[in-house]
Design an enzyme around this catalytic site. Sequence first.
Site, PDB file in Angstrom:
ATOM      1  N   ASP A   1       0.990  -1.148  -0.162  1.00 46.78           N
ATOM      2  CA  ASP A   1      -0.013  -0.116   0.064  1.00 46.78           C
ATOM      3  C   ASP A   1       0.927   1.343  -0.108  1.00 46.78           C
ATOM      4  O   ASP A   1       1.712   1.360   1.035  1.00 46.78           O
ATOM      5  CB  ASP A   1      -0.943  -0.018   1.257  1.00 46.78           C
ATOM      6  CG  ASP A   1      -1.903   0.985   1.261  1.00 46.78           C
ATOM      7  OD1 ASP A   1      -2.838   0.963   2.131  1.00 46.78           O
ATOM      8  OD2 ASP A   1      -1.536   2.077   0.752  1.00 46.78           O
TER       9      ASP A   1
ATOM     10  N   GLY B   1      -5.530   1.386 -13.047  1.00 47.07           N
ATOM     11  CA  GLY B   1      -6.472   1.075 -12.193  1.00 47.07           C
ATOM     12  C   GLY B   1      -7.777   1.480 -13.310  1.00 47.07           C
ATOM     13  O   GLY B   1      -8.102   0.896 -14.238  1.00 47.07           O
TER      14      GLY B   1
ATOM     15  N   ASN C   1      -6.726  12.868 -10.320  1.00 45.49           N
ATOM     16  CA  ASN C   1      -7.632  13.159 -11.554  1.00 45.49           C
ATOM     17  C   ASN C   1      -7.204  14.908 -11.553  1.00 45.49           C
ATOM     18  O   ASN C   1      -6.727  15.432 -10.845  1.00 45.49           O
ATOM     19  CB  ASN C   1      -9.215  12.875 -11.544  1.00 45.49           C
ATOM     20  CG  ASN C   1      -9.805  13.398 -10.454  1.00 45.49           C
ATOM     21  OD1 ASN C   1      -9.953  14.590 -10.085  1.00 45.49           O
ATOM     22  ND2 ASN C   1     -10.050  12.460  -9.484  1.00 45.49           N
TER      23      ASN C   1
ATOM     24  N   SER D   1      -2.296   5.126 -14.082  1.00 44.74           N
ATOM     25  CA  SER D   1      -3.317   4.743 -14.954  1.00 44.74           C
ATOM     26  C   SER D   1      -3.778   3.124 -15.224  1.00 44.74           C
ATOM     27  O   SER D   1      -4.626   3.034 -16.103  1.00 44.74           O
ATOM     28  CB  SER D   1      -2.806   5.318 -16.499  1.00 44.74           C
ATOM     29  OG  SER D   1      -2.853   6.618 -16.468  1.00 44.74           O
TER      30      SER D   1
ATOM     31  N   GLY E   1      -9.436   4.279  -5.544  1.00 40.00           N
ATOM     32  CA  GLY E   1      -8.044   3.718  -5.751  1.00 40.00           C
ATOM     33  C   GLY E   1      -6.847   4.603  -4.578  1.00 40.00           C
ATOM     34  O   GLY E   1      -7.017   4.748  -3.668  1.00 40.00           O
ATOM     35  N   VAL E   2      -5.584   4.862  -5.461  1.00 40.86           N
ATOM     36  CA  VAL E   2      -4.546   5.450  -4.974  1.00 40.86           C
ATOM     37  C   VAL E   2      -4.935   6.925  -4.032  1.00 40.86           C
ATOM     38  O   VAL E   2      -4.536   7.131  -3.104  1.00 40.86           O
ATOM     39  CB  VAL E   2      -3.240   5.580  -5.856  1.00 40.86           C
ATOM     40  CG1 VAL E   2      -2.455   6.498  -5.207  1.00 40.86           C
ATOM     41  CG2 VAL E   2      -2.846   4.375  -6.213  1.00 40.86           C
ATOM     42  N   ASP E   3      -5.731   7.598  -5.179  1.00 39.11           N
ATOM     43  CA  ASP E   3      -6.159   8.813  -4.718  1.00 39.11           C
ATOM     44  C   ASP E   3      -7.055   9.086  -3.454  1.00 39.11           C
ATOM     45  O   ASP E   3      -6.819   9.911  -2.622  1.00 39.11           O
ATOM     46  CB  ASP E   3      -6.823   9.475  -5.785  1.00 39.11           C
ATOM     47  CG  ASP E   3      -7.163  10.993  -5.856  1.00 39.11           C
ATOM     48  OD1 ASP E   3      -7.699  11.558  -6.776  1.00 39.11           O
ATOM     49  OD2 ASP E   3      -6.557  11.680  -5.114  1.00 39.11           O
TER      50      ASP E   3
HETATM   51  N1  APR Z   1      -1.170   1.735  -2.862  1.00 36.79           N
HETATM   52  C1  APR Z   1      -0.680   1.203  -4.060  1.00 36.79           C
HETATM   53  N2  APR Z   1      -1.316   1.010  -5.384  1.00 36.79           N
HETATM   54  C2  APR Z   1      -2.776   1.124  -5.189  1.00 36.79           C
HETATM   55  C3  APR Z   1      -3.444   1.311  -4.151  1.00 36.79           C
HETATM   56  C4  APR Z   1      -2.562   1.687  -2.854  1.00 36.79           C
HETATM   57  N3  APR Z   1      -3.173   1.990  -1.903  1.00 36.79           N
HETATM   58  N4  APR Z   1      -4.692   1.600  -4.407  1.00 36.79           N
HETATM   59  C5  APR Z   1      -4.808   1.143  -5.786  1.00 36.79           C
HETATM   60  N5  APR Z   1      -3.495   0.808  -6.304  1.00 36.79           N
HETATM   61  C6  APR Z   1      -3.169   0.506  -7.532  1.00 36.79           C
HETATM   62  C7  APR Z   1      -4.243   0.025  -8.595  1.00 36.79           C
HETATM   63  O1  APR Z   1      -4.389  -1.517  -8.373  1.00 36.79           O
HETATM   64  C8  APR Z   1      -3.727   0.010  -9.858  1.00 36.79           C
HETATM   65  O2  APR Z   1      -2.837  -0.799 -10.203  1.00 36.79           O
HETATM   66  O3  APR Z   1      -2.699   1.689  -8.086  1.00 36.79           O
HETATM   67  C9  APR Z   1      -2.870   1.465  -9.509  1.00 36.79           C
HETATM   68  C10 APR Z   1      -3.691   2.725 -10.172  1.00 36.79           C
HETATM   69  O4  APR Z   1      -4.936   2.633 -10.008  1.00 36.79           O
HETATM   70  P1  APR Z   1      -5.946   3.825  -9.801  1.00 36.79           P
HETATM   71  O5  APR Z   1      -5.859   4.269  -8.168  1.00 36.79           O
HETATM   72  O6  APR Z   1      -7.349   3.602 -10.143  1.00 36.79           O
HETATM   73  O7  APR Z   1      -5.410   5.114 -10.810  1.00 36.79           O
HETATM   74  P2  APR Z   1      -5.595   5.283 -12.250  1.00 36.79           P
HETATM   75  O8  APR Z   1      -5.740   4.312 -13.044  1.00 36.79           O
HETATM   76  O9  APR Z   1      -4.569   6.125 -12.501  1.00 36.79           O
HETATM   77  O10 APR Z   1      -7.078   6.136 -12.242  1.00 36.79           O
HETATM   78  C11 APR Z   1      -7.226   7.480 -11.798  1.00 36.79           C
HETATM   79  O11 APR Z   1      -8.934   6.806 -10.445  1.00 36.79           O
HETATM   80  O12 APR Z   1      -8.998   6.814  -8.230  1.00 36.79           O
HETATM   81  C12 APR Z   1      -9.359   7.663  -9.165  1.00 36.79           C
HETATM   82  O13 APR Z   1      -9.295  10.033  -8.642  1.00 36.79           O
HETATM   83  C13 APR Z   1      -8.506   8.956  -9.361  1.00 36.79           C
HETATM   84  O14 APR Z   1      -9.929   9.579 -11.083  1.00 36.79           O
HETATM   85  C14 APR Z   1      -8.671   9.085 -10.832  1.00 36.79           C
HETATM   86  C15 APR Z   1      -8.388   7.779 -11.393  1.00 36.79           C
END
Ligand code: APR
Length: 174
Positions: A9, A123, A23, A121, A31-33
């Site tokens: 994480d 996720g 975003n 990108s 997700g990460v955000d």
């Molecule tokens: N730690 C590490 N990696 C993570 C975590 C975490 N806590 N949570 C998710 N991930 C991974 C996901 O499995 C994926 O492989 O991070 C990668 C990116 O996923 P997303 O967070 O969905 O980011 P992204 O694909 O860039 O999409 C961005 O999603 O959450 C929204 O606000 C964000 O609109 C934006 C979009």
Amino acid sequence: MRIELVTGDITAERVDAVVNAANSSLLGGGGVDGAIHRRGGPAILEECRALRASQYGRGLAVGQAVVTTAGRLPARWVIHTVGPVFSPDVDRGPLLRSCYTTSLTLAAGLGARSVAFPLISSGVYRWPKDDAVLQALTALHAEPTTVDLIRLVLFDEQTRQIADQVYRTTFPNP
Ligand code: APR
């Protein structure tokens, strides 16, 4: 500069800068955000709002990056970057690589010596994980930097295995 692949994480990473897969609104998401804002606390969002009220009235452009406090995270800064949504018809690889190079340049400018990246990108934005890793490693390896340690944090074992495979074939003699 050393690039490590780790599984975990990203909000638990004890580094100088943690990169957020944000975003354009900079106002949070899933997700990460979502994880970064949840664990980092309101101070991060307050600074994001201030950025929107000042230089980023129209939001942050894809491939660009901004810095805020890391709030309660075990890091000093969060660098927010906006990845491109995957498209099978248009090559957005340069935009995705720009997320890494722009964030790394910003981190180095802050004096960060260690930076943790998620797989941007891959996720919600649906970028195929193997190519997302290739873009990340290609961008990070090409960029001369004063940052000593770069960690690519994979969220699950399956993604980590994909990343290990891409790393071995892309950089056969580490
Ligand atoms: N730690 C590490 N990696 C993570 C975590 C975490 N806590 N949570 C998710 N991930 C991974 C996901 O499995 C994926 O492989 O991070 C990668 C990116 O996923 P997303 O967070 O969905 O980011 P992204 O694909 O860039 O999409 C961005 O999603 O959450 C929204 O606000 C964000 O609109 C934006 C979009």
